[in-house]
Design a protein around this motif. Sequence first.
Motif: not given
Length: 426
Positions: A131-137
């Motif tokens: 989830t962190s990856f998706d949001l940081l993208i």
Amino acid sequence: MELKLGDKIRQRRKQMGLTLKELAGDRVTAAQISAVEKGKCRPSPGLLQYIAERLNVDVEYFTLSDEEKARKQFKEIYGIALKLYKEGKYDEALKKINKAESILQLLNDEQKGCFYYIQGNCFYEKGDFNTSFDLLIKAQSYYIKTRKKEITADIYIKIGNSLFNTHKQNMALGYYLNAYRFIDEDMDSDIKARILFDLALCYLSLKRLNLAREFLDKAVEFIKQKQWPKKERFLPGIEMIRGAIDRETNQIKESLIRFNEAFERYKRDGDVTGMGRARNNAALCLWDIGDMEKSVKYFREAIDYKVISGDCTLIDTYLNLVEAYKEMGNIEGAINALNEAEEKMIKQNNESGLIKVFLAKFQYHSELKEYDRAEIYAFIALDYIQKQGDIKEESKLYMKLSEMYRAAGDEKSAVDYIVKARSITL
């Protein structure tokens, strides 16, 4: 379309269910209010303040555009959310920043980036790296428009870290190298050091030791040359990477010395997370030299530190402990450690950790030829994996199930799961 002042007053009055006379009160007439609403006259500052008070809003409710109001509101929300994040109150920070979702489209690019940046960082600290990856993208897609080098580089680092922590080192490397492109003389020293440090760590994990040494040397040289408040916190990390390189080159005793030195540095700094990781690595070295009793002791200490700090790598130390017990032939110890790990992951609501636990239980019972129990744990893990939408891991589990069924003499099921594994990766 932006409403005019009079329209805003009329809209707010009707929202509150007031007549013109009720809004006018005893200070002005209904006719005056009507004239203001129709745009026939502009209210004085005093009258506008009076109207705002009667309608339970600030004057800015009428004078600012929707975008201006949204951006001002976001600054307040973001400030509180950021404070909560820095205090380690990640759920509260998420709850606060999510209140800005309704005004997101009215914000500028930097604010939209901030919105996703806070969310991404909170999920990162909670150990939900996907989830962190998706949001940081998403954050990166907005920040890159602002041409702000430091924050863009920082987001690239965080995206890389999210990937690194889900064992996608090659993808992580790409983001670290993107961050590296932004390095210049004016860059914040802490961000620059982190870029060099993370590149060294990533190359180490990819077994590209020469490049790991190269970037570690660059980090060390930079830290020696520059003075900034946070520089000392990199020193134990440098010992950790040096220790890991030593271990990769079979210099186990030297590696153990470095990990113990890192532990002492972390201890002096009060860095419990670092203490846990240093102890874990020292335990691996002790395992390498055959001192299993002390290795288990160090793994246990590492677990205690990681529980205190809420370290997202807690599950990895538990799995190391399980393997150490298995190496010693301590079946009861291995099972107890797995059950303890499961309890901790449930308490942390850590689905990624639970997947690792159930996969470990599946593997363990498969090795013991307890195929029925192994199958149960495999399907529990599969359920979590499918929820996360991780096709690669799902395929790998199908292949492991195929191997188990073949070992159990069930050739039909073995073939079925090979077909499943191949079908979802086409």
